[in-house]
Design a protein around this motif. Structure first.
Motif, PDB file in Angstrom:
ATOM      1  N   ILE A  91       0.777  -0.825   0.396  1.00 21.09           N
ATOM      2  CA  ILE A  91      -0.281   0.269  -0.255  1.00 21.09           C
ATOM      3  C   ILE A  91       0.701   1.162   0.419  1.00 21.09           C
ATOM      4  N   MET A  92       0.652   1.859  -0.902  1.00 20.84           N
ATOM      5  CA  MET A  92       1.533   3.492  -1.374  1.00 20.84           C
ATOM      6  C   MET A  92       1.194   4.396  -0.013  1.00 20.84           C
ATOM      7  N   PRO A  93       2.058   5.495  -0.348  1.00 24.27           N
ATOM      8  CA  PRO A  93       1.418   6.128   0.175  1.00 24.27           C
ATOM      9  C   PRO A  93       0.870   6.778  -0.563  1.00 24.27           C
ATOM     10  N   GLY A  94      -0.419   7.150  -0.183  1.00 21.03           N
ATOM     11  CA  GLY A  94      -1.855   7.955  -0.991  1.00 21.03           C
ATOM     12  C   GLY A  94      -2.838   6.996  -1.915  1.00 21.03           C
ATOM     13  N   ASP A  95      -2.412   5.905  -1.191  1.00 19.80           N
ATOM     14  CA  ASP A  95      -3.179   4.759  -1.955  1.00 19.80           C
ATOM     15  C   ASP A  95      -5.053   4.495  -1.187  1.00 19.80           C
ATOM     16  N   PRO A  96      -5.532   4.451  -1.875  1.00 22.89           N
ATOM     17  CA  PRO A  96      -6.958   4.280  -0.816  1.00 22.89           C
ATOM     18  C   PRO A  96      -6.604   2.693   0.261  1.00 22.89           C
ATOM     19  N   PHE A  97      -6.747   2.391   1.018  1.00 19.94           N
ATOM     20  CA  PHE A  97      -7.734   0.787   0.698  1.00 19.94           C
ATOM     21  C   PHE A  97      -7.930   0.733   1.837  1.00 19.94           C
ATOM     22  N   VAL A  98      -8.281  -1.183   2.465  1.00 18.39           N
ATOM     23  CA  VAL A  98      -9.219  -1.123   2.679  1.00 18.39           C
ATOM     24  C   VAL A  98      -8.685  -1.984   3.998  1.00 18.39           C
ATOM     25  N   PHE A  99      -9.755  -1.995   5.132  1.00 12.68           N
ATOM     26  CA  PHE A  99      -9.452  -2.110   6.029  1.00 12.68           C
ATOM     27  C   PHE A  99     -10.569  -3.611   7.349  1.00 12.68           C
ATOM     28  N   ASP A 100     -10.063  -5.121   6.883  1.00 18.64           N
ATOM     29  CA  ASP A 100     -11.689  -5.196   8.193  1.00 18.64           C
ATOM     30  C   ASP A 100     -11.260  -6.137   8.463  1.00 18.64           C
ATOM     31  N   THR A 101     -12.364  -5.242   8.430  1.00 22.92           N
ATOM     32  CA  THR A 101     -12.611  -5.230  10.888  1.00 22.92           C
ATOM     33  C   THR A 101     -13.067  -6.663  11.738  1.00 22.92           C
ATOM     34  N   GLU A 102     -13.109  -7.529  10.899  1.00 26.11           N
ATOM     35  CA  GLU A 102     -13.877  -8.624  11.203  1.00 26.11           C
ATOM     36  C   GLU A 102     -12.046 -10.125  11.026  1.00 26.11           C
ATOM     37  N   THR A 103     -11.829  -9.708  10.356  1.00 23.27           N
ATOM     38  CA  THR A 103     -10.786 -10.735   9.277  1.00 23.27           C
ATOM     39  C   THR A 103      -9.144  -9.625  10.015  1.00 23.27           C
ATOM     40  N   GLY A 104      -9.620  -8.715  10.201  1.00 21.40           N
ATOM     41  CA  GLY A 104      -7.895  -8.150  10.420  1.00 21.40           C
ATOM     42  C   GLY A 104      -7.103  -7.897   9.092  1.00 21.40           C
ATOM     43  N   ASP A 105      -7.740  -7.970   7.669  1.00 19.51           N
ATOM     44  CA  ASP A 105      -6.819  -8.342   6.958  1.00 19.51           C
ATOM     45  C   ASP A 105      -6.983  -6.880   6.149  1.00 19.51           C
ATOM     46  N   ILE A 106      -5.734  -6.270   5.826  1.00 19.31           N
ATOM     47  CA  ILE A 106      -5.281  -5.080   4.496  1.00 19.31           C
ATOM     48  C   ILE A 106      -5.785  -5.548   3.617  1.00 19.31           C
ATOM     49  N   LEU A 107      -6.579  -4.694   2.930  1.00 22.06           N
ATOM     50  CA  LEU A 107      -6.387  -5.138   1.273  1.00 22.06           C
ATOM     51  C   LEU A 107      -6.840  -3.022   0.176  1.00 22.06           C
ATOM     52  N   CYS A 108      -5.875  -4.183  -1.082  1.00 21.75           N
ATOM     53  CA  CYS A 108      -5.643  -2.441  -1.884  1.00 21.75           C
ATOM     54  C   CYS A 108      -7.100  -2.247  -1.859  1.00 21.75           C
ATOM     55  N   ALA A 109      -7.253  -1.052  -2.955  1.00 20.25           N
ATOM     56  CA  ALA A 109      -8.926  -0.618  -2.773  1.00 20.25           C
ATOM     57  C   ALA A 109      -9.337  -1.660  -4.348  1.00 20.25           C
ATOM     58  N   ASP A 110      -8.940  -2.111  -5.086  1.00 18.68           N
ATOM     59  CA  ASP A 110      -9.151  -3.394  -5.472  1.00 18.68           C
ATOM     60  C   ASP A 110      -9.664  -4.726  -5.191  1.00 18.68           C
ATOM     61  N   HIS A 111      -9.026  -5.109  -4.393  1.00 18.52           N
ATOM     62  CA  HIS A 111      -9.586  -6.366  -3.909  1.00 18.52           C
ATOM     63  C   HIS A 111     -10.691  -6.164  -2.096  1.00 18.52           C
ATOM     64  N   GLY A 112     -10.394  -4.873  -2.067  1.00 16.71           N
ATOM     65  CA  GLY A 112     -11.770  -4.189  -0.959  1.00 16.71           C
ATOM     66  C   GLY A 112     -12.829  -4.762  -1.309  1.00 16.71           C
ATOM     67  N   LYS A 113     -12.860  -3.474  -2.421  1.00 15.81           N
ATOM     68  CA  LYS A 113     -13.309  -3.990  -3.588  1.00 15.81           C
ATOM     69  C   LYS A 113     -14.748  -5.144  -3.898  1.00 15.81           C
ATOM     70  N   ARG A 114     -14.255  -5.539  -5.003  1.00 16.31           N
ATOM     71  CA  ARG A 114     -14.131  -7.256  -4.530  1.00 16.31           C
ATOM     72  C   ARG A 114     -14.896  -8.201  -3.244  1.00 16.31           C
ATOM     73  N   ARG A 115     -14.276  -8.016  -2.218  1.00 17.70           N
ATOM     74  CA  ARG A 115     -14.896  -8.851  -1.051  1.00 17.70           C
ATOM     75  C   ARG A 115     -15.939  -8.023  -0.403  1.00 17.70           C
ATOM     76  N   SER A 116     -15.918  -6.615  -0.699  1.00 17.89           N
ATOM     77  CA  SER A 116     -17.312  -5.555  -0.062  1.00 17.89           C
ATOM     78  C   SER A 116     -18.892  -6.016  -0.944  1.00 17.89           C
ATOM     79  N   ASP A 117     -18.513  -6.762  -2.702  1.00 22.27           N
ATOM     80  CA  ASP A 117     -19.127  -6.755  -3.524  1.00 22.27           C
ATOM     81  C   ASP A 117     -19.241  -8.049  -3.086  1.00 22.27           C
ATOM     82  N   GLY A 118     -18.658  -9.759  -2.709  1.00 19.69           N
ATOM     83  CA  GLY A 118     -19.300 -10.875  -2.548  1.00 19.69           C
ATOM     84  C   GLY A 118     -18.306 -11.597  -3.065  1.00 19.69           C
ATOM     85  N   LYS A 119     -17.113 -11.440  -3.712  1.00 20.89           N
ATOM     86  CA  LYS A 119     -16.776 -12.148  -5.237  1.00 20.89           C
ATOM     87  C   LYS A 119     -15.639 -12.696  -4.598  1.00 20.89           C
TER      88      LYS A 119
END
Length: 83
Positions: free
Chosen positions: A55-83
């Motif tokens: 995760i680079m400075p200035g990049d958006p990212f996602v923190f999954d509070t249930e699993t503790g995972d950090i995800l890049c924006a693309d993988h975070g969107k996929r997880r939130s979409d259930g894919k």
């Protein structure tokens, strides 16, 4: 509130967080504290939990509070979409 989106990372290793997120960071084993530049930080030095991309400075990212995972924006969107 399982997925939290951060608009910009502070650095490749950590991003400053407020007190409201401390318990989630502690639960995930990602809390850093006592640094000169701030009180609480979310550690994400291991990069995206799906592909390891840093995760680079200035990049958006996602923190999954249930699993503790950090995800890049693309993988975070996929997880939130259930894919």
């Amino acid at each position: 509130m399982p997925l939290l989106r951060f608009e910009t990372a502070d650095s490749t290793e950590r991003t400053q967080i407020g007190e409201g997120l401390v318990r989630f960071a502690v639960k995930a084993g990602r809390l850093e504290s006592g640094r000169e530049e701030g009180k609480y930080f979310l550690n994400h030095e291991d990069g995206c939990g799906e592909d390891g991309r840093r995760i680079m400075p200035g990049d958006p990212f996602v923190f999954d509070t249930e699993t503790g995972d950090i995800l890049c924006a693309d993988h975070g969107k996929r997880r939130s979409d259930g894919k």
